[in-house]
Scaffold this active site. Structure first.
Site, short mmCIF file in Angstrom:
data_model
loop_
_atom_site.label_atom_id
_atom_site.label_comp_id
_atom_site.label_asym_id
_atom_site.label_seq_id
_atom_site.Cartn_x
_atom_site.Cartn_y
_atom_site.Cartn_z
N GLY A 156 0.77 -1.14 0.02
CA GLY A 156 -0.03 0.03 0.07
C GLY A 156 0.75 1.22 0.03
O GLY A 156 1.90 1.29 0.82
N ARG A 173 0.60 -5.38 -6.78
CA ARG A 173 0.86 -6.74 -6.17
C ARG A 173 1.37 -7.70 -7.34
O ARG A 173 0.96 -7.62 -8.27
CB ARG A 173 -0.60 -7.39 -5.73
CG ARG A 173 -1.34 -6.40 -4.70
CD ARG A 173 -2.55 -7.17 -4.09
NE ARG A 173 -3.21 -6.22 -3.26
CZ ARG A 173 -2.78 -5.56 -2.16
NH1 ARG A 173 -1.73 -6.06 -1.52
NH2 ARG A 173 -3.61 -4.87 -1.61
N ASP A 197 5.70 -5.01 6.04
CA ASP A 197 6.03 -6.33 6.02
C ASP A 197 5.88 -7.33 5.00
O ASP A 197 7.03 -8.34 4.68
CB ASP A 197 5.46 -6.91 7.34
CG ASP A 197 4.13 -6.95 7.21
OD1 ASP A 197 3.51 -6.79 6.31
OD2 ASP A 197 3.45 -7.53 8.23
N THR A 232 4.39 2.46 5.83
CA THR A 232 3.05 1.87 5.77
C THR A 232 2.23 2.87 6.61
O THR A 232 2.64 3.24 7.64
CB THR A 232 2.96 0.36 5.84
OG1 THR A 232 1.47 0.21 6.44
CG2 THR A 232 3.71 0.11 7.27
N ASP A 235 -0.17 1.88 8.37
CA ASP A 235 -0.52 0.96 9.64
C ASP A 235 0.51 1.25 10.66
O ASP A 235 0.08 0.92 11.79
CB ASP A 235 -0.71 -0.23 9.17
CG ASP A 235 -1.97 -0.41 8.44
OD1 ASP A 235 -2.88 0.44 8.11
OD2 ASP A 235 -2.06 -1.45 7.75
N ASP A 254 2.73 -0.72 11.66
CA ASP A 254 2.63 -2.06 12.17
C ASP A 254 3.95 -2.83 12.02
O ASP A 254 4.11 -4.19 12.11
CB ASP A 254 1.63 -2.95 11.66
CG ASP A 254 1.38 -3.25 10.21
OD1 ASP A 254 2.49 -2.57 9.40
OD2 ASP A 254 0.77 -3.88 9.89
N ARG A 268 -5.65 -2.85 9.05
CA ARG A 268 -6.20 -4.15 8.75
C ARG A 268 -5.95 -5.27 9.96
O ARG A 268 -6.77 -5.85 10.40
CB ARG A 268 -5.59 -4.71 7.55
CG ARG A 268 -6.46 -5.90 7.07
CD ARG A 268 -5.55 -6.38 5.53
NE ARG A 268 -4.62 -5.54 5.01
CZ ARG A 268 -4.40 -5.19 3.79
NH1 ARG A 268 -5.15 -5.89 2.92
NH2 ARG A 268 -3.32 -4.77 3.41
#
Ligand code: F6P
Length: 331
Positions: free
Chosen positions: A12, A73, A104, A126, A128, A130, A172
């Protein structure tokens, strides 16, 4: 020192990726290496979508969201044959080192290339946030500020109509965006995957707030949260949470899913600085012939970690922020 170093963005997109690309290209030139750009991540790598970059190729992009290298992707890259093709393509262009800007999933791909003899360094990007071994990943700060801007506006209409607003934010598998934006926006309730929470508890908090004289409420929920008490196989939890609150409190309730606006926009100062510092260190590592590393910033210090180790670590949620938000919103 490798003669040529390539850079790609994968996964992303995140605001600040362009600032990182700019730094990789200019730092490589600074270290007398030739920078190459690969378009559309691993998908483009396999297809040979690459070209040499100059300093001018990255002019005027530091302030732009998204990624000028695009992202995609690649199912093929998940296969050993696809990865062999990727390595063959790099060798064909005499590229010995690759810098991967992403999350990741992108780093797992980078590790596979490391095993096949390509020098790889990862830069965490990212929204996120994470990824372990860095306090923040590129894009997170901008995304949280985008959420804050939206919640400020929602607060105006929530207060005008005395309503409950359930705002779903991205994440997510993680609640970092929800937690930071929830604390910084003064949300009444924050629902994140890392901390168990029931919708009954959410309703109790809303009723309690109402008894304290609050006339409207903001609930921030991470898209990956699965609060107890709401059933179903849903894309995100906000609709179910909103319905439950409406039915069990009687308060007029609305749901807003912020979605991909969180991924766009001009990067904040923090994301531009982080991108510039991390990318510069990534090029330094490449110059030193290092591989299988991830750069990160911990306590304001830029450092690098074994990529394998970094991927195996859990990124902890800041529970102090969670408790602080609970205290401040219950009064
Ligand atoms: O970039 C990470 C992320 O924003 C997640 O929080 C979200 O679930 C996902 O990307 C959505 O990505 P896409 O719709 O592009 O597949």
């Amino acid at each position: 020192m490798p003669r040529r170093v390539a850079v790609l963005t994968s996964g992303g997109d995140a605001p600040g990726m362009n600032a990182a690309i700019r730094t990789v290209v200019r730092a490589a030139i600074h270290y007398n290496m030739e920078p190459w750009a690969i378009y559309r991540g691993y998908h483009g790598l396999i297809r040979g979508e690459m070209e040499p970059f100059t300093s001018r190729s990255v002019s005027g992009i530091i302030q732009r969201g998204g990624t000028i290298l695009k992202s995609a992707r690649s199912d093929k890259f998940m296969t050993p044959e696809g990865r062999d093709e990727a390595v063959a393509m790099l060798k064909k262009h005499d590229i010995e080192a690759l810098i991967v800007i992403g999350g990741d999933g992108s780093f797992k791909g980078a590790l596979e290339l490391d095993k096949l003899g390509i020098n790889v360094v990862g830069i965490p990007a990212t929204i996120d946030n994470d990824i372990a071994c860095t306090d923040y990943s590129i894009g997170f700060d901008t995304a949280v500020n985008t959420v804050l801007d939206a919640v400020n506006k929602i607060r105006d209409t929530a207060s005008s109509h005395d309503r409950v607003y359930v705002v779903e934010v991205m994440g997510r598998h993680s609640g970092h965006i929800a937690l930071y934006s929830g604390l910084a926006s003064g949300a009444d309730v924050i629902i994140i995957p890392e901390v168990p929470c029931s919708v009954k508890h959410v309703c109790d908090r809303i009723k309690h707030a109402n008894q304290q004289g609050k006339t409207y409420n903001i609930v921030i929920v991470a898209e990956g949260a699965k609060p107890e008490g709401v059933e179903g196989n849903f894309e995100g939890p906000a609709m179910a949470v909103g319905k439950y609150i409406k039915e069990h409190t009687g308060f007029e309730t609305r749901v807003t899913i912020l979605g991909h606006i969180q991924r766009g926009g001009t990067p904040t100062m923090r994301d531009r600085l982080l991108a510039s510092r991390l990318a510069y260190h990534a090029v330094e590592l490449v110059y030193q012939g290092k591989s299988g590393r991830m750069v990160g910033e911990v306590d304001h210090v830029v450092q690098s970690w074994d990529l394998h180790y970094a991927l195996a670590q859990e990124k902890d949620i800041n529970l102090e922020y969670y408790h602080l938000s609970n205290i401040l919103s219950s009064l």
